[in-house]
Scaffold this motif. Structure first.
Motif, PDB file in Angstrom:
ATOM      1  N   PHE A  69       0.824  -1.202   0.000  1.00 17.96           N
ATOM      2  CA  PHE A  69       0.000   0.000   0.000  1.00 17.96           C
ATOM      3  C   PHE A  69       0.865   1.262   0.000  1.00 17.96           C
ATOM      4  CE2 PHE A  69      -3.806  -2.231   2.263  1.00 17.96           C
ATOM      5  CZ  PHE A  69      -4.010  -2.982   1.113  1.00 17.96           C
ATOM      6  N   ASP A  70       0.267   2.358  -0.430  1.00 19.02           N
ATOM      7  CA  ASP A  70       1.002   3.628  -0.521  1.00 19.02           C
ATOM      8  C   ASP A  70       0.248   4.736   0.215  1.00 19.02           C
ATOM      9  OD1 ASP A  70       3.361   4.848  -1.394  1.00 19.02           O
ATOM     10  OD2 ASP A  70       2.333   5.811  -3.069  1.00 19.02           O
ATOM     11  N   CYS A  71      -0.102   4.484   1.473  1.00 20.70           N
ATOM     12  CA  CYS A  71      -0.834   5.466   2.287  1.00 20.70           C
ATOM     13  C   CYS A  71       0.052   6.695   2.513  1.00 20.70           C
ATOM     14  CB  CYS A  71      -1.232   4.848   3.621  1.00 20.70           C
ATOM     15  SG  CYS A  71      -2.169   3.315   3.447  1.00 20.70           S
ATOM     16  N   ALA A  72      -0.461   7.870   2.205  1.00 20.50           N
ATOM     17  CA  ALA A  72       0.347   9.097   2.211  1.00 20.50           C
ATOM     18  C   ALA A  72       0.991   9.381   3.553  1.00 20.50           C
ATOM     19  CB  ALA A  72      -0.525  10.275   1.786  1.00 20.50           C
ATOM     20  N   TYR A  73       0.299   9.052   4.666  1.00 17.82           N
ATOM     21  CA  TYR A  73       0.766   9.409   5.999  1.00 17.82           C
ATOM     22  C   TYR A  73       1.741   8.399   6.601  1.00 17.82           C
ATOM     23  CZ  TYR A  73      -2.987   6.089   6.661  1.00 17.82           C
ATOM     24  OH  TYR A  73      -3.792   4.994   6.545  1.00 17.82           O
ATOM     25  N   CYS A  74       1.982   7.286   5.912  1.00 14.20           N
ATOM     26  CA  CYS A  74       2.744   6.181   6.509  1.00 14.20           C
ATOM     27  C   CYS A  74       4.207   6.198   6.077  1.00 14.20           C
ATOM     28  CB  CYS A  74       2.103   4.846   6.131  1.00 14.20           C
ATOM     29  SG  CYS A  74       2.937   3.424   6.885  1.00 14.20           S
ATOM     30  N   VAL A  75       5.100   6.134   7.034  1.00 17.04           N
ATOM     31  CA  VAL A  75       6.530   6.141   6.727  1.00 17.04           C
ATOM     32  C   VAL A  75       6.944   4.867   6.001  1.00 17.04           C
ATOM     33  CG1 VAL A  75       7.266   5.092   8.917  1.00 17.04           C
ATOM     34  CG2 VAL A  75       8.802   6.681   7.717  1.00 17.04           C
ATOM     35  N   ASN A  76       6.143   3.801   6.134  1.00 19.38           N
ATOM     36  CA  ASN A  76       6.471   2.530   5.495  1.00 19.38           C
ATOM     37  C   ASN A  76       5.733   2.315   4.166  1.00 19.38           C
ATOM     38  OD1 ASN A  76       8.139   1.689   7.726  1.00 19.38           O
ATOM     39  ND2 ASN A  76       6.250   1.321   8.867  1.00 19.38           N
ATOM     40  N   PRO A 172     -10.252   9.222  10.823  1.00 17.87           N
ATOM     41  CA  PRO A 172     -11.584   9.274  11.422  1.00 17.87           C
ATOM     42  C   PRO A 172     -12.755   9.349  10.452  1.00 17.87           C
ATOM     43  CG  PRO A 172     -10.426  11.363  11.740  1.00 17.87           C
ATOM     44  CD  PRO A 172      -9.444  10.411  11.150  1.00 17.87           C
ATOM     45  N   THR A 173     -12.510   9.672   9.183  1.00 13.48           N
ATOM     46  CA  THR A 173     -13.627   9.779   8.241  1.00 13.48           C
ATOM     47  C   THR A 173     -13.312   9.028   6.953  1.00 13.48           C
ATOM     48  OG1 THR A 173     -12.854  11.810   7.148  1.00 13.48           O
ATOM     49  CG2 THR A 173     -14.192  12.077   9.141  1.00 13.48           C
ATOM     50  N   GLU A 174     -14.366   8.574   6.295  1.00 14.52           N
ATOM     51  CA  GLU A 174     -14.214   7.890   5.010  1.00 14.52           C
ATOM     52  C   GLU A 174     -13.609   8.827   3.967  1.00 14.52           C
ATOM     53  OE1 GLU A 174     -14.414   4.755   2.353  1.00 14.52           O
ATOM     54  OE2 GLU A 174     -15.010   4.668   4.457  1.00 14.52           O
ATOM     55  N   LYS A 175     -13.983  10.098   4.031  1.00 15.91           N
ATOM     56  CA  LYS A 175     -13.452  11.090   3.097  1.00 15.91           C
ATOM     57  C   LYS A 175     -11.932  11.198   3.207  1.00 15.91           C
ATOM     58  CE  LYS A 175     -13.712  16.068   2.066  1.00 15.91           C
ATOM     59  NZ  LYS A 175     -14.317  17.365   2.484  1.00 15.91           N
ATOM     60  N   SER A 176     -11.431  11.244   4.433  1.00 20.42           N
ATOM     61  CA  SER A 176      -9.985  11.349   4.639  1.00 20.42           C
ATOM     62  C   SER A 176      -9.266  10.085   4.192  1.00 20.42           C
ATOM     63  CB  SER A 176      -9.685  11.626   6.111  1.00 20.42           C
ATOM     64  OG  SER A 176     -10.173  12.888   6.485  1.00 20.42           O
ATOM     65  N   LEU A 177      -9.887   8.936   4.436  1.00 19.49           N
ATOM     66  CA  LEU A 177      -9.283   7.673   4.025  1.00 19.49           C
ATOM     67  C   LEU A 177      -9.179   7.606   2.506  1.00 19.49           C
ATOM     68  CD1 LEU A 177      -8.262   5.229   5.660  1.00 19.49           C
ATOM     69  CD2 LEU A 177     -10.401   4.069   5.096  1.00 19.49           C
ATOM     70  N   GLU A 178     -10.204   8.040   1.806  1.00 21.83           N
ATOM     71  CA  GLU A 178     -10.185   8.043   0.341  1.00 21.83           C
ATOM     72  C   GLU A 178      -9.104   8.976  -0.198  1.00 21.83           C
ATOM     73  OE1 GLU A 178     -14.090   9.166  -0.826  1.00 21.83           O
ATOM     74  OE2 GLU A 178     -14.990   7.217  -0.320  1.00 21.83           O
ATOM     75  N   ARG A 179      -8.870  10.064   0.524  1.00 20.82           N
ATOM     76  CA  ARG A 179      -7.901  11.061   0.061  1.00 20.82           C
ATOM     77  C   ARG A 179      -6.461  10.646   0.360  1.00 20.82           C
ATOM     78  NH1 ARG A 179      -6.171  15.940   2.876  1.00 20.82           N
ATOM     79  NH2 ARG A 179      -5.288  17.457   1.401  1.00 20.82           N
ATOM     80  N   LEU A 180      -6.228  10.101   1.550  1.00 19.73           N
ATOM     81  CA  LEU A 180      -4.859   9.829   1.991  1.00 19.73           C
ATOM     82  C   LEU A 180      -4.459   8.355   1.884  1.00 19.73           C
ATOM     83  CD1 LEU A 180      -4.719  12.109   5.168  1.00 19.73           C
ATOM     84  CD2 LEU A 180      -3.935  12.625   2.853  1.00 19.73           C
ATOM     85  N   ALA A 181      -5.443   7.467   1.792  1.00 21.28           N
ATOM     86  CA  ALA A 181      -5.152   6.032   1.673  1.00 21.28           C
ATOM     87  C   ALA A 181      -6.164   5.388   0.730  1.00 21.28           C
ATOM     88  CB  ALA A 181      -5.203   5.377   3.051  1.00 21.28           C
ATOM     89  N   PRO A 182      -6.136   5.772  -0.537  1.00 24.43           N
ATOM     90  CA  PRO A 182      -7.164   5.331  -1.481  1.00 24.43           C
ATOM     91  C   PRO A 182      -7.219   3.827  -1.712  1.00 24.43           C
ATOM     92  CG  PRO A 182      -5.360   6.450  -2.622  1.00 24.43           C
ATOM     93  CD  PRO A 182      -5.160   6.668  -1.159  1.00 24.43           C
ATOM     94  N   GLU A 183      -6.142   3.108  -1.367  1.00 26.68           N
ATOM     95  CA  GLU A 183      -6.149   1.649  -1.547  1.00 26.68           C
ATOM     96  C   GLU A 183      -6.849   0.930  -0.402  1.00 26.68           C
ATOM     97  OE1 GLU A 183      -1.911   0.920  -3.744  1.00 26.68           O
ATOM     98  OE2 GLU A 183      -1.932   2.115  -1.920  1.00 26.68           O
ATOM     99  N   LYS A 184      -7.186   1.675   0.654  1.00 20.83           N
ATOM    100  CA  LYS A 184      -7.896   1.076   1.788  1.00 20.83           C
ATOM    101  C   LYS A 184      -9.375   1.418   1.707  1.00 20.83           C
ATOM    102  CE  LYS A 184      -4.043   0.646   4.966  1.00 20.83           C
ATOM    103  NZ  LYS A 184      -3.544   0.864   6.343  1.00 20.83           N
ATOM    104  N   ASP A 185     -10.185   0.535   2.248  1.00 24.17           N
ATOM    105  CA  ASP A 185     -11.632   0.679   2.160  1.00 24.17           C
ATOM    106  C   ASP A 185     -12.213   0.734   3.573  1.00 24.17           C
ATOM    107  OD1 ASP A 185     -14.296   0.622   1.511  1.00 24.17           O
ATOM    108  OD2 ASP A 185     -14.323  -1.492   0.964  1.00 24.17           O
ATOM    109  N   GLY A 186     -12.767   1.893   3.920  1.00 24.90           N
ATOM    110  CA  GLY A 186     -13.330   2.053   5.257  1.00 24.90           C
ATOM    111  C   GLY A 186     -14.428   1.062   5.556  1.00 24.90           C
ATOM    112  N   ALA A 187     -15.230   0.726   4.545  1.00 25.11           N
ATOM    113  CA  ALA A 187     -16.328  -0.229   4.756  1.00 25.11           C
ATOM    114  C   ALA A 187     -15.792  -1.610   5.103  1.00 25.11           C
ATOM    115  CB  ALA A 187     -17.195  -0.297   3.496  1.00 25.11           C
TER     116      ALA A 187
END
Length: 404
Positions: A69-76, A172-187
Protein backbone atom coordinates in the motif's frame (compact mmCIF):
# COMPACT_ATOMS: atom_id res chain seq x y z
CA UNK A 1 22.23 -12.22 18.63
CA UNK A 2 23.94 -12.16 15.24
CA UNK A 3 24.47 -8.82 13.51
CA UNK A 4 22.02 -9.56 10.67
CA UNK A 5 19.16 -10.23 13.10
CA UNK A 6 20.15 -7.24 15.25
CA UNK A 7 19.97 -4.97 12.19
CA UNK A 8 16.48 -6.23 11.35
CA UNK A 9 15.42 -5.64 14.93
CA UNK A 10 16.64 -2.03 14.86
CA UNK A 11 14.72 -1.30 11.66
CA UNK A 12 11.49 -3.09 12.52
CA UNK A 13 11.29 -1.95 16.13
CA UNK A 14 11.72 1.65 14.99
CA UNK A 15 9.08 1.15 12.28
CA UNK A 16 6.57 -0.03 14.92
CA UNK A 17 6.86 3.07 17.10
CA UNK A 18 3.99 4.86 15.34
CA UNK A 19 1.42 2.36 16.59
CA UNK A 20 0.17 3.57 19.96
CA UNK A 21 -2.32 0.79 20.68
CA UNK A 22 -0.23 -1.50 22.86
CA UNK A 23 -1.82 -2.07 26.24
CA UNK A 24 -2.48 -5.49 27.72
CA UNK A 25 -5.35 -4.39 29.97
CA UNK A 26 -8.13 -6.94 29.99
CA UNK A 27 -5.97 -9.96 29.21
CA UNK A 28 -6.83 -13.06 31.29
CA UNK A 29 -4.50 -14.03 34.13
CA UNK A 30 -2.27 -16.98 33.23
CA UNK A 31 0.86 -18.70 34.43
CA UNK A 32 3.05 -21.01 32.39
CA UNK A 33 2.72 -24.77 32.70
CA UNK A 34 5.74 -26.84 33.72
CA UNK A 35 8.33 -26.37 30.99
CA UNK A 36 6.43 -23.39 29.55
CA UNK A 37 7.26 -19.71 29.41
CA UNK A 38 5.71 -16.41 30.47
CA UNK A 39 2.73 -15.12 32.34
CA UNK A 40 0.24 -12.30 32.11
CA UNK A 41 -1.46 -10.52 34.99
CA UNK A 42 -3.83 -8.16 33.16
CA UNK A 43 -1.89 -4.99 33.98
CA UNK A 44 -0.75 -2.41 31.42
CA UNK A 45 2.21 -3.33 29.28
CA UNK A 46 4.42 -1.74 26.59
CA UNK A 47 6.61 0.26 28.97
CA UNK A 48 3.72 1.10 31.28
CA UNK A 49 3.75 1.34 35.06
CA UNK A 50 1.45 -0.82 37.13
CA UNK A 51 -0.22 0.55 40.29
CA UNK A 52 2.53 -0.99 42.44
CA UNK A 53 5.20 0.88 40.46
CA UNK A 54 6.41 -2.07 38.40
CA UNK A 55 7.46 -1.34 34.82
CA UNK A 56 6.34 -3.97 32.33
CA UNK A 57 7.14 -4.16 28.65
CA UNK A 58 6.61 -6.09 25.46
CA UNK A 59 8.49 -6.73 22.27
CA UNK A 60 6.86 -4.31 19.85
CA UNK A 61 7.89 -4.91 16.24
CA UNK A 62 6.70 -5.23 12.67
CA UNK A 63 6.99 -8.55 10.88
CA UNK A 64 8.10 -6.41 7.94
CA UNK A 65 8.03 -2.78 6.85
CA UNK A 66 7.72 -3.68 3.18
CA UNK A 67 4.19 -2.79 2.07
CA UNK A 68 2.02 -3.07 -1.04
CA UNK A 69 0.00 0.00 0.00
CA UNK A 70 1.00 3.63 -0.52
CA UNK A 71 -0.83 5.47 2.29
CA UNK A 72 0.35 9.10 2.21
CA UNK A 73 0.77 9.41 6.00
CA UNK A 74 2.74 6.18 6.51
CA UNK A 75 6.53 6.14 6.73
CA UNK A 76 6.47 2.53 5.50
CA UNK A 77 4.38 3.22 2.38
CA UNK A 78 5.59 1.52 -0.79
CA UNK A 79 6.99 4.78 -2.27
CA UNK A 80 8.91 5.67 0.90
CA UNK A 81 12.68 5.67 0.73
CA UNK A 82 13.28 3.91 4.07
CA UNK A 83 15.49 0.96 4.93
CA UNK A 84 13.49 -2.23 4.61
CA UNK A 85 13.65 -5.51 6.49
CA UNK A 86 11.60 -8.65 7.02
CA UNK A 87 11.59 -11.16 9.84
CA UNK A 88 10.83 -14.80 9.26
CA UNK A 89 8.23 -16.40 11.53
CA UNK A 90 10.93 -18.34 13.35
CA UNK A 91 13.04 -15.21 13.91
CA UNK A 92 10.14 -13.45 15.68
CA UNK A 93 9.49 -16.55 17.76
CA UNK A 94 13.17 -16.82 18.70
CA UNK A 95 13.43 -13.13 19.62
CA UNK A 96 10.31 -13.32 21.79
CA UNK A 97 11.48 -16.43 23.63
CA UNK A 98 15.05 -15.20 24.11
CA UNK A 99 13.96 -11.74 25.26
CA UNK A 100 11.54 -13.30 27.71
CA UNK A 101 14.23 -15.60 29.13
CA UNK A 102 16.45 -12.54 29.67
CA UNK A 103 13.57 -10.81 31.48
CA UNK A 104 13.42 -8.03 28.88
CA UNK A 105 9.73 -8.50 28.03
CA UNK A 106 6.47 -10.02 29.20
CA UNK A 107 4.69 -10.18 25.87
CA UNK A 108 4.61 -9.49 22.14
CA UNK A 109 2.93 -6.79 20.06
CA UNK A 110 3.17 -7.74 16.39
CA UNK A 111 2.07 -5.69 13.39
CA UNK A 112 3.18 -5.70 9.76
CA UNK A 113 3.21 -4.05 6.39
CA UNK A 114 1.26 -5.90 3.71
CA UNK A 115 3.45 -8.27 1.66
CA UNK A 116 2.37 -10.55 -1.22
CA UNK A 117 -1.27 -10.34 -0.09
CA UNK A 118 -3.33 -9.57 3.02
CA UNK A 119 -3.97 -13.32 3.49
CA UNK A 120 -0.28 -14.21 3.30
CA UNK A 121 0.64 -11.49 5.78
CA UNK A 122 -2.10 -12.47 8.23
CA UNK A 123 -1.11 -16.13 7.99
CA UNK A 124 2.51 -15.32 8.84
CA UNK A 125 1.46 -13.31 11.90
CA UNK A 126 -0.86 -15.96 13.28
CA UNK A 127 1.86 -18.59 12.76
CA UNK A 128 4.08 -16.57 15.12
CA UNK A 129 1.44 -16.70 17.84
CA UNK A 130 0.64 -20.36 17.16
CA UNK A 131 4.29 -21.44 17.39
CA UNK A 132 4.86 -19.47 20.58
CA UNK A 133 1.84 -21.09 22.24
CA UNK A 134 2.21 -24.63 20.90
CA UNK A 135 5.95 -25.16 20.51
CA UNK A 136 7.19 -23.12 23.46
CA UNK A 137 4.28 -23.13 25.90
CA UNK A 138 4.38 -19.32 25.92
CA UNK A 139 1.70 -17.96 28.24
CA UNK A 140 2.59 -14.29 28.02
CA UNK A 141 0.48 -11.58 26.39
CA UNK A 142 0.18 -11.57 22.59
CA UNK A 143 -1.42 -8.72 20.63
CA UNK A 144 -1.76 -9.11 16.86
CA UNK A 145 -2.54 -6.17 14.60
CA UNK A 146 -4.84 -7.83 12.10
CA UNK A 147 -5.27 -7.12 8.39
CA UNK A 148 -8.88 -6.13 7.59
CA UNK A 149 -8.62 -7.27 3.95
CA UNK A 150 -7.55 -10.78 5.05
CA UNK A 151 -9.89 -13.76 5.02
CA UNK A 152 -12.29 -13.80 8.02
CA UNK A 153 -11.16 -17.40 8.62
CA UNK A 154 -7.56 -16.27 9.15
CA UNK A 155 -8.60 -13.51 11.54
CA UNK A 156 -10.73 -16.00 13.46
CA UNK A 157 -7.78 -18.41 13.63
CA UNK A 158 -5.57 -15.58 14.96
CA UNK A 159 -8.05 -14.94 17.75
CA UNK A 160 -7.55 -18.48 19.04
CA UNK A 161 -3.91 -17.74 19.85
CA UNK A 162 -3.81 -14.01 20.66
CA UNK A 163 -5.02 -12.19 23.77
CA UNK A 164 -6.07 -9.17 21.77
CA UNK A 165 -6.70 -8.40 18.11
CA UNK A 166 -6.90 -4.92 16.66
CA UNK A 167 -7.57 -3.28 13.32
CA UNK A 168 -6.48 0.30 12.75
CA UNK A 169 -9.22 2.53 11.41
CA UNK A 170 -6.31 4.86 10.48
CA UNK A 171 -8.34 8.04 9.83
CA UNK A 172 -11.58 9.27 11.42
CA UNK A 173 -13.63 9.78 8.24
CA UNK A 174 -14.21 7.89 5.01
CA UNK A 175 -13.45 11.09 3.10
CA UNK A 176 -9.98 11.35 4.64
CA UNK A 177 -9.28 7.67 4.03
CA UNK A 178 -10.18 8.04 0.34
CA UNK A 179 -7.90 11.06 0.06
CA UNK A 180 -4.86 9.83 1.99
CA UNK A 181 -5.15 6.03 1.67
CA UNK A 182 -7.16 5.33 -1.48
CA UNK A 183 -6.15 1.65 -1.55
CA UNK A 184 -7.90 1.08 1.79
CA UNK A 185 -11.63 0.68 2.16
CA UNK A 186 -13.33 2.05 5.26
CA UNK A 187 -16.33 -0.23 4.76
CA UNK A 188 -14.16 -3.36 4.73
CA UNK A 189 -12.36 -2.19 7.88
CA UNK A 190 -15.66 -1.76 9.72
CA UNK A 191 -16.95 -5.10 8.38
CA UNK A 192 -13.87 -6.81 9.82
CA UNK A 193 -14.45 -5.02 13.16
CA UNK A 194 -18.07 -6.19 13.19
CA UNK A 195 -17.09 -9.79 12.46
CA UNK A 196 -14.47 -9.67 15.19
CA UNK A 197 -17.01 -8.26 17.65
CA UNK A 198 -19.44 -11.09 16.85
CA UNK A 199 -16.75 -13.76 17.37
CA UNK A 200 -15.64 -12.22 20.67
CA UNK A 201 -19.23 -12.11 21.96
CA UNK A 202 -19.92 -15.68 20.84
CA UNK A 203 -16.75 -16.92 22.54
CA UNK A 204 -17.69 -15.21 25.80
CA UNK A 205 -21.14 -16.77 25.78
CA UNK A 206 -19.65 -20.19 25.05
CA UNK A 207 -16.79 -19.65 27.52
CA UNK A 208 -14.06 -20.40 25.00
CA UNK A 209 -10.88 -18.53 24.06
CA UNK A 210 -11.08 -15.92 21.33
CA UNK A 211 -9.26 -12.62 21.76
CA UNK A 212 -10.32 -12.47 25.44
CA UNK A 213 -8.94 -8.94 25.89
CA UNK A 214 -11.23 -7.70 23.12
CA UNK A 215 -10.31 -5.46 20.20
CA UNK A 216 -8.84 -1.99 19.91
CA UNK A 217 -8.18 0.48 17.12
CA UNK A 218 -6.17 3.61 16.39
CA UNK A 219 -6.82 6.87 14.56
CA UNK A 220 -4.23 9.33 13.30
CA UNK A 221 -5.01 12.88 14.42
CA UNK A 222 -3.82 15.96 12.57
CA UNK A 223 -3.10 14.44 9.14
CA UNK A 224 -6.34 15.98 7.85
CA UNK A 225 -8.75 18.77 8.81
CA UNK A 226 -11.18 16.59 10.79
CA UNK A 227 -12.31 18.37 13.96
CA UNK A 228 -12.00 16.90 17.43
CA UNK A 229 -15.78 16.69 17.65
CA UNK A 230 -15.92 14.52 14.53
CA UNK A 231 -13.04 12.36 15.77
CA UNK A 232 -15.03 11.74 18.96
CA UNK A 233 -18.20 10.99 17.01
CA UNK A 234 -16.31 8.26 15.18
CA UNK A 235 -15.00 6.93 18.50
CA UNK A 236 -18.48 6.89 20.02
CA UNK A 237 -19.70 4.88 17.02
CA UNK A 238 -16.87 2.37 17.44
CA UNK A 239 -17.57 1.95 21.16
CA UNK A 240 -21.30 1.62 20.56
CA UNK A 241 -21.30 -0.68 17.52
CA UNK A 242 -18.25 -2.88 18.11
CA UNK A 243 -17.65 -2.70 21.88
CA UNK A 244 -14.09 -1.42 21.35
CA UNK A 245 -11.96 -1.81 24.43
CA UNK A 246 -10.03 1.30 23.52
CA UNK A 247 -9.64 3.83 20.74
CA UNK A 248 -6.10 5.17 20.57
CA UNK A 249 -5.26 8.61 19.19
CA UNK A 250 -1.90 9.06 17.52
CA UNK A 251 -0.74 12.58 16.66
CA UNK A 252 0.37 12.83 13.03
CA UNK A 253 4.13 13.02 12.69
CA UNK A 254 5.68 14.50 9.52
CA UNK A 255 7.61 11.88 7.58
CA UNK A 256 10.51 12.09 5.10
CA UNK A 257 9.62 12.79 1.46
CA UNK A 258 5.99 13.24 2.40
CA UNK A 259 3.16 14.14 0.04
CA UNK A 260 2.29 17.80 -0.49
CA UNK A 261 -1.24 17.08 0.73
CA UNK A 262 0.02 16.42 4.27
CA UNK A 263 0.63 19.09 6.94
CA UNK A 264 4.18 20.34 7.37
CA UNK A 265 4.13 19.95 11.15
CA UNK A 266 2.53 17.86 13.87
CA UNK A 267 -0.56 19.04 15.74
CA UNK A 268 0.04 20.32 19.28
CA UNK A 269 0.77 17.39 21.61
CA UNK A 270 -1.89 18.74 23.95
CA UNK A 271 -4.52 17.97 21.31
CA UNK A 272 -3.84 14.26 21.65
CA UNK A 273 -4.04 14.58 25.44
CA UNK A 274 -7.38 16.43 25.30
CA UNK A 275 -8.82 13.76 23.01
CA UNK A 276 -7.90 11.06 25.52
CA UNK A 277 -9.55 13.09 28.29
CA UNK A 278 -12.71 13.54 26.20
CA UNK A 279 -12.66 9.83 25.36
CA UNK A 280 -12.57 9.11 29.10
CA UNK A 281 -15.67 11.28 29.56
CA UNK A 282 -17.48 9.23 26.90
CA UNK A 283 -16.54 5.91 28.45
CA UNK A 284 -16.71 6.51 32.18
CA UNK A 285 -18.44 9.81 32.99
CA UNK A 286 -21.76 9.60 31.17
CA UNK A 287 -21.11 12.37 28.64
CA UNK A 288 -22.27 12.09 25.05
CA UNK A 289 -20.44 13.53 22.06
CA UNK A 290 -22.78 16.48 21.57
CA UNK A 291 -22.24 17.62 25.16
CA UNK A 292 -18.47 17.52 24.74
CA UNK A 293 -18.75 19.22 21.35
CA UNK A 294 -20.76 22.02 22.97
CA UNK A 295 -17.66 22.89 25.00
CA UNK A 296 -15.44 23.19 21.92
CA UNK A 297 -14.56 26.12 19.70
CA UNK A 298 -15.72 25.27 16.17
CA UNK A 299 -15.34 21.59 16.95
CA UNK A 300 -11.85 21.84 18.47
CA UNK A 301 -11.19 21.03 22.11
CA UNK A 302 -9.79 23.83 24.29
CA UNK A 303 -6.05 23.26 24.68
CA UNK A 304 -5.89 25.36 27.87
CA UNK A 305 -8.53 23.54 29.94
CA UNK A 306 -9.65 19.93 30.10
CA UNK A 307 -12.92 18.97 28.34
CA UNK A 308 -14.91 18.53 31.56
CA UNK A 309 -13.99 22.00 32.78
CA UNK A 310 -14.74 23.45 29.33
CA UNK A 311 -18.22 21.88 29.49
CA UNK A 312 -18.81 23.15 33.03
CA UNK A 313 -17.80 26.70 32.12
CA UNK A 314 -20.35 26.70 29.30
CA UNK A 315 -23.03 25.20 31.56
CA UNK A 316 -22.62 27.32 34.69
CA UNK A 317 -26.39 27.38 35.15
CA UNK A 318 -26.20 23.73 36.26
CA UNK A 319 -23.85 24.57 39.12
CA UNK A 320 -23.03 24.69 41.95
CA UNK A 321 -24.12 21.22 43.09
CA UNK A 322 -24.43 20.11 46.68
CA UNK A 323 -21.85 17.46 47.49
CA UNK A 324 -24.12 16.11 50.24
CA UNK A 325 -27.22 15.56 48.09
CA UNK A 326 -26.45 15.68 44.36
CA UNK A 327 -26.92 12.60 42.22
CA UNK A 328 -23.76 10.65 41.43
CA UNK A 329 -24.23 11.41 37.70
CA UNK A 330 -24.06 15.15 38.39
CA UNK A 331 -21.08 14.86 40.72
CA UNK A 332 -19.22 13.10 37.90
CA UNK A 333 -19.59 16.29 35.88
CA UNK A 334 -17.87 18.46 38.48
CA UNK A 335 -14.37 19.50 37.31
CA UNK A 336 -11.67 18.08 39.54
CA UNK A 337 -13.73 15.12 40.76
CA UNK A 338 -12.70 11.77 39.31
CA UNK A 339 -14.90 8.67 39.35
CA UNK A 340 -13.10 7.22 42.39
CA UNK A 341 -13.43 10.47 44.34
CA UNK A 342 -17.15 10.61 43.53
CA UNK A 343 -17.65 7.04 44.72
CA UNK A 344 -15.85 7.87 47.99
CA UNK A 345 -18.03 10.96 48.42
CA UNK A 346 -21.22 8.95 47.89
CA UNK A 347 -20.14 6.46 50.56
CA UNK A 348 -18.83 9.06 53.02
CA UNK A 349 -21.92 11.27 52.97
CA UNK A 350 -24.05 8.36 54.21
CA UNK A 351 -22.28 8.68 57.53
CA UNK A 352 -21.55 12.41 57.85
CA UNK A 353 -22.28 15.83 56.39
CA UNK A 354 -19.28 16.68 54.23
CA UNK A 355 -17.35 19.91 54.64
CA UNK A 356 -14.80 21.39 52.26
CA UNK A 357 -11.90 19.86 54.17
CA UNK A 358 -13.52 16.43 53.80
CA UNK A 359 -13.69 16.83 50.01
CA UNK A 360 -10.05 17.94 50.00
CA UNK A 361 -9.09 14.60 51.55
CA UNK A 362 -10.93 12.71 48.81
CA UNK A 363 -9.57 14.49 45.73
CA UNK A 364 -6.43 16.28 44.62
CA UNK A 365 -8.51 18.42 42.25
CA UNK A 366 -10.17 20.64 44.86
CA UNK A 367 -8.97 23.85 43.19
CA UNK A 368 -11.00 23.08 40.07
CA UNK A 369 -13.94 21.59 41.97
CA UNK A 370 -14.35 24.34 44.56
CA UNK A 371 -16.21 26.91 42.38
CA UNK A 372 -18.73 24.24 41.35
CA UNK A 373 -19.51 22.63 44.73
CA UNK A 374 -21.60 23.38 47.78
CA UNK A 375 -20.56 21.82 51.08
CA UNK A 376 -21.77 22.32 54.63
CA UNK A 377 -19.40 25.27 55.03
CA UNK A 378 -18.94 26.51 51.46
CA UNK A 379 -21.16 28.20 48.83
CA UNK A 380 -19.39 29.57 45.73
CA UNK A 381 -22.23 31.35 43.89
CA UNK A 382 -20.48 34.70 43.52
CA UNK A 383 -17.25 33.13 42.27
CA UNK A 384 -19.10 30.94 39.76
CA UNK A 385 -20.49 34.04 38.03
CA UNK A 386 -17.06 35.63 37.79
CA UNK A 387 -15.85 36.51 34.28
CA UNK A 388 -12.29 35.63 35.28
CA UNK A 389 -13.10 32.11 36.51
CA UNK A 390 -11.66 30.34 33.46
CA UNK A 391 -8.36 32.20 33.70
CA UNK A 392 -8.05 31.39 37.41
CA UNK A 393 -8.59 27.69 36.75
CA UNK A 394 -6.08 27.32 33.92
CA UNK A 395 -3.21 25.24 35.23
CA UNK A 396 -0.05 27.12 34.41
CA UNK A 397 3.21 25.14 34.06
CA UNK A 398 5.56 25.60 36.99
CA UNK A 399 9.29 26.19 36.77
CA UNK A 400 11.08 23.29 38.41
CA UNK A 401 13.78 24.10 40.91
CA UNK A 402 17.00 22.13 41.23
CA UNK A 403 16.87 22.72 44.98
CA UNK A 404 13.25 21.70 45.60
Amino acid sequence: MDEKLAKKLRILADAAKYDASCSSSGAPKRKADVGGLGSTDGNGICHAYTPDGRCVSLLKILLTNYCLFDCAYCVNRRSSNVKRAKFSVDEVVTLTVEFYKRNYIEGLFLSSGIIRSPDYTMEQMLLVAKKLRRNHGFRGYIHLKTIPEASPWLIEEAGLWADRLSINLELPTEKSLERLAPEKDGASIETAMAQMFERIEEAREERRHFSPAGQTTQMIVGADDTTDADVLRTSAKLYGHYAMKRVYYSAFSPIPDSSAILPLKSPPLMRESRLYQADWLLRYYGFDVDEIAAGTDKGMLDLDVDPKLAWALKNRHRFPVNVNSAEREMLLRVPGLGARAVDKIVVARKHTTLRLEDVARLTSGLKRAKPFLITADHHPKARLDSLGLRERLIEKPEQLSLFG
